[in-house]
Enzyme design. Sequence first.
Site, mmCIF file in Angstrom:
data_model
loop_
_atom_site.group_PDB
_atom_site.id
_atom_site.type_symbol
_atom_site.label_atom_id
_atom_site.label_comp_id
_atom_site.label_asym_id
_atom_site.label_seq_id
_atom_site.Cartn_x
_atom_site.Cartn_y
_atom_site.Cartn_z
ATOM 1 N N LYS A 8 -10.305 -1.819 0.121
ATOM 2 C CA LYS A 8 -11.627 -2.210 0.615
ATOM 3 C C LYS A 8 -11.888 -1.497 1.933
ATOM 4 C CE LYS A 8 -9.768 -4.788 4.069
ATOM 5 N NZ LYS A 8 -9.908 -4.461 5.520
ATOM 6 N N ASP A 133 -7.229 -11.601 3.724
ATOM 7 C CA ASP A 133 -8.216 -10.804 2.988
ATOM 8 C C ASP A 133 -7.897 -10.695 1.501
ATOM 9 O OD1 ASP A 133 -6.078 -9.100 3.194
ATOM 10 O OD2 ASP A 133 -7.174 -7.427 4.095
#
Length: 252
Positions: A8, A133
């Site tokens: 990401k 995350d």
Amino acid sequence: MILHPTPKINIGLNVLGKRPDGYHNLETLFYPYRALSDTLTIEPADGTCLEISIGDASWDAQDDLCAKAWRLLRDRCNIPGVRITLEKHIPVGAGLGGGSADAVATLKGLDEMFSLNLSRANLLEMSALLGSDCPFFVYDEPCFGSGRGEVLEPFDVDLEGCEIRLEMPPGESVSTAAAYAGLVQTKPVMPLRDALELPLEQWQGKVVNDFEASVFPAHPAIAALKKRFLEEGAVFASMTGSGAAVFGIFKK
């Protein structure tokens, strides 16, 4: 079973303050980056132990997040031993969440391999135990993250017609702990959600990564890379996460 976990990038990252549990509240837009991936192979193995190998890893493979993901499912769902082989292509210490992507891919792969039929809620709860995350990689679509990063809301952002270029300065790596230690708390220029609603051409200077203020002086090569992207015509450029990777968004 062969899986290809992708990382990401963080489009904006505002650190809003430290929590009583020692973590920090933050706001960020998690955005999938599909042009890079690790290769994760999961195979049945005899016995109840985990066999895991991670290329030229400089850390103990048994302490990797993939191993922790397997142990979590072993304890909860009584799955047997497997053989996991991880070939790393996502840089370590880059702010790309490669380890988290691998861990969630392991959870999803084991779920499929052993027909556990885990719900998204199950996967989100377990992934949050592995890392702040990790839950994003359950969704794996643009999400506005808050809390520790585990409170997620799908977010509509239009980058159609854009190219995202990603680079990491050679030899650079940033410790997340060091990045937090050097963080200087400042008030955001404007709330991140409001800044992201602006046209892309207005993001620079308003969609900001708070870690740049402390990381750039210690790592001038990272700052120079961001500057180069902007000089080459990027509409927006930023460090991702706590560094060291930098991305630029270019109009095609």
